[in-house]
Motif scaffolding. Sequence first.
Motif, mmCIF file in Angstrom:
data_model
loop_
_atom_site.group_PDB
_atom_site.id
_atom_site.type_symbol
_atom_site.label_atom_id
_atom_site.label_comp_id
_atom_site.label_asym_id
_atom_site.label_seq_id
_atom_site.Cartn_x
_atom_site.Cartn_y
_atom_site.Cartn_z
ATOM 1 N N VAL A 255 0.890 -1.160 0.000
ATOM 2 C CA VAL A 255 0.000 0.000 0.000
ATOM 3 C C VAL A 255 0.925 1.207 0.000
ATOM 4 C CG1 VAL A 255 -1.727 1.296 1.294
ATOM 5 C CG2 VAL A 255 -1.817 -1.212 1.264
ATOM 6 N N VAL A 256 0.852 2.013 -1.060
ATOM 7 C CA VAL A 256 1.771 3.135 -1.191
ATOM 8 C C VAL A 256 1.017 4.456 -1.190
ATOM 9 C CG1 VAL A 256 3.514 1.782 -2.412
ATOM 10 C CG2 VAL A 256 1.771 2.976 -3.716
ATOM 11 N N ALA A 257 1.705 5.510 -0.747
ATOM 12 C CA ALA A 257 1.127 6.847 -0.766
ATOM 13 C C ALA A 257 0.873 7.255 -2.210
ATOM 14 C CB ALA A 257 2.074 7.836 -0.085
ATOM 15 N N GLY A 258 -0.189 8.028 -2.423
ATOM 16 C CA GLY A 258 -0.521 8.510 -3.755
ATOM 17 C C GLY A 258 0.612 9.339 -4.338
ATOM 18 N N LYS A 259 0.667 9.417 -5.644
ATOM 19 C CA LYS A 259 1.732 10.165 -6.309
ATOM 20 C C LYS A 259 1.638 11.652 -5.982
ATOM 21 C CE LYS A 259 2.330 6.965 -10.141
ATOM 22 N NZ LYS A 259 1.948 5.857 -9.377
ATOM 23 N N GLY A 260 2.761 12.248 -5.689
ATOM 24 C CA GLY A 260 2.815 13.681 -5.443
ATOM 25 C C GLY A 260 2.716 14.048 -3.980
ATOM 26 N N SER A 261 1.814 13.431 -3.245
ATOM 27 C CA SER A 261 1.681 13.728 -1.821
ATOM 28 C C SER A 261 0.806 12.664 -1.177
ATOM 29 C CB SER A 261 1.065 15.099 -1.601
ATOM 30 O OG SER A 261 -0.296 15.086 -1.955
ATOM 31 N N CYS A 262 0.790 12.644 0.141
ATOM 32 C CA CYS A 262 -0.027 11.643 0.824
ATOM 33 C C CYS A 262 -1.466 12.098 0.965
ATOM 34 C CB CYS A 262 0.568 11.296 2.175
ATOM 35 S SG CYS A 262 0.578 12.672 3.303
ATOM 36 N N CYS A 263 -1.749 13.372 0.850
ATOM 37 C CA CYS A 263 -3.131 13.841 0.881
ATOM 38 C C CYS A 263 -3.485 14.213 -0.537
ATOM 39 C CB CYS A 263 -3.287 15.048 1.799
ATOM 40 S SG CYS A 263 -3.054 14.670 3.540
ATOM 41 N N PRO A 264 -4.438 13.631 -1.181
ATOM 42 C CA PRO A 264 -5.585 13.002 -0.593
ATOM 43 C C PRO A 264 -5.510 11.505 -0.351
ATOM 44 C CG PRO A 264 -5.992 13.268 -2.910
ATOM 45 C CD PRO A 264 -4.615 13.840 -2.621
ATOM 46 N N GLY A 265 -4.397 10.835 -0.461
ATOM 47 C CA GLY A 265 -4.521 9.460 -0.039
ATOM 48 C C GLY A 265 -3.503 8.485 -0.533
ATOM 49 N N LEU A 266 -3.976 7.281 -0.703
ATOM 50 C CA LEU A 266 -3.155 6.131 -1.032
ATOM 51 C C LEU A 266 -3.578 5.558 -2.370
ATOM 52 C CD1 LEU A 266 -3.603 4.274 2.367
ATOM 53 C CD2 LEU A 266 -1.680 5.694 1.729
ATOM 54 N N GLU A 267 -2.706 4.732 -2.919
ATOM 55 C CA GLU A 267 -3.106 3.904 -4.052
ATOM 56 C C GLU A 267 -3.623 2.605 -3.439
ATOM 57 O OE1 GLU A 267 -0.071 3.513 -7.016
ATOM 58 O OE2 GLU A 267 0.359 5.655 -6.965
ATOM 59 N N THR A 268 -4.908 2.370 -3.536
ATOM 60 C CA THR A 268 -5.533 1.213 -2.903
ATOM 61 C C THR A 268 -5.038 -0.076 -3.532
ATOM 62 O OG1 THR A 268 -7.507 2.514 -2.445
ATOM 63 C CG2 THR A 268 -7.747 0.121 -2.341
ATOM 64 N N ALA A 269 -4.647 -1.038 -2.694
ATOM 65 C CA ALA A 269 -4.258 -2.370 -3.167
ATOM 66 C C ALA A 269 -5.520 -3.239 -3.173
ATOM 67 C CB ALA A 269 -3.201 -2.976 -2.249
ATOM 68 N N HIS A 270 -5.913 -3.708 -4.358
ATOM 69 C CA HIS A 270 -7.084 -4.576 -4.503
ATOM 70 C C HIS A 270 -6.592 -6.022 -4.527
ATOM 71 C CE1 HIS A 270 -9.708 -1.177 -5.342
ATOM 72 N NE2 HIS A 270 -8.699 -0.694 -6.064
ATOM 73 N N VAL A 271 -7.113 -6.828 -3.615
ATOM 74 C CA VAL A 271 -6.638 -8.199 -3.441
ATOM 75 C C VAL A 271 -7.827 -9.153 -3.480
ATOM 76 C CG1 VAL A 271 -5.446 -9.769 -1.859
ATOM 77 C CG2 VAL A 271 -4.742 -7.389 -2.004
ATOM 78 N N GLU A 272 -7.658 -10.273 -4.155
ATOM 79 C CA GLU A 272 -8.672 -11.332 -4.178
ATOM 80 C C GLU A 272 -8.068 -12.586 -3.557
ATOM 81 O OE1 GLU A 272 -11.762 -10.608 -5.096
ATOM 82 O OE2 GLU A 272 -11.099 -8.600 -5.673
ATOM 83 N N ILE A 273 -8.720 -13.124 -2.545
ATOM 84 C CA ILE A 273 -8.249 -14.343 -1.887
ATOM 85 C C ILE A 273 -9.286 -15.437 -2.097
ATOM 86 C CG2 ILE A 273 -7.666 -15.419 0.335
ATOM 87 C CD1 ILE A 273 -6.653 -12.702 1.274
ATOM 88 N N ARG A 274 -8.816 -16.593 -2.549
ATOM 89 C CA ARG A 274 -9.692 -17.746 -2.783
ATOM 90 C C ARG A 274 -9.388 -18.806 -1.733
ATOM 91 N NH1 ARG A 274 -12.329 -14.495 -5.473
ATOM 92 N NH2 ARG A 274 -11.936 -14.159 -7.665
ATOM 93 N N LEU A 275 -10.391 -19.157 -0.942
ATOM 94 C CA LEU A 275 -10.216 -20.176 0.104
ATOM 95 C C LEU A 275 -10.699 -21.529 -0.380
ATOM 96 C CD1 LEU A 275 -11.388 -18.289 3.348
ATOM 97 C CD2 LEU A 275 -9.071 -18.521 2.406
ATOM 98 N N ARG A 276 -9.935 -22.548 -0.061
ATOM 99 C CA ARG A 276 -10.258 -23.926 -0.415
ATOM 100 C C ARG A 276 -11.026 -24.566 0.740
ATOM 101 N NH1 ARG A 276 -8.436 -26.458 -4.349
ATOM 102 N NH2 ARG A 276 -6.612 -25.157 -4.653
ATOM 103 N N PRO A 277 -12.148 -25.235 0.456
ATOM 104 C CA PRO A 277 -12.888 -25.919 1.521
ATOM 105 C C PRO A 277 -11.967 -26.941 2.224
ATOM 106 C CG PRO A 277 -14.240 -25.809 -0.450
ATOM 107 C CD PRO A 277 -12.848 -25.343 -0.843
ATOM 108 N N ALA A 278 -12.115 -27.037 3.551
ATOM 109 C CA ALA A 278 -11.316 -27.985 4.323
ATOM 110 C C ALA A 278 -11.754 -29.409 3.978
ATOM 111 C CB ALA A 278 -11.505 -27.728 5.813
ATOM 112 N N PRO A 279 -10.789 -30.359 3.985
ATOM 113 C CA PRO A 279 -11.141 -31.735 3.663
ATOM 114 C C PRO A 279 -11.984 -32.378 4.758
ATOM 115 C CG PRO A 279 -8.774 -31.515 4.109
ATOM 116 C CD PRO A 279 -9.394 -30.167 4.238
#
Length: 131
Positions: free
Chosen positions: A107-131
């Motif tokens: 997760v990194v600060a937005g380009k140029g300055s930290c205000c107005p924010g961050l570059e959002t990290a979009h993550v997808e997690i796939r869970l496997r059903p337990a055996p």
Amino acid sequence: MRRIAWLIVGLLAMPGCRCWTPFCDEPCNLHCVIAVGLDVGVANIDTGAPICEATVTAIDGSYSEELQATADARGCRFRGAFSRPGVYSVRAERQGFLPMTLSHVSVVAGKGSCCPGLETAHVEIRLRPAP
């Protein structure tokens, strides 16, 4: 109550005010307060169905945060690391599934300055059903 809310907004917008995060030395900006660092989706690896009842935790060194569950047009999402750059391990778990951790999520600060924010990290997690 409405007057108190406007008083708070007015104080935040005062000239010379500084953002509340240690990463920013810019005049206050309301966007700075609500910047989303992590946006995580959790789903069943076999069916693709969202798993909204998961517990999702972000860890950066000694910092740990359980992400907040929210609903949007894509289904349920887990959001956190608000206004906090870092390199996270993101762990998702749910009873009946094998837990999964993704490492090195930046997760990194937005380009140029930290205000107005961050570059959002979009993550997808796939869970496997337990055996």
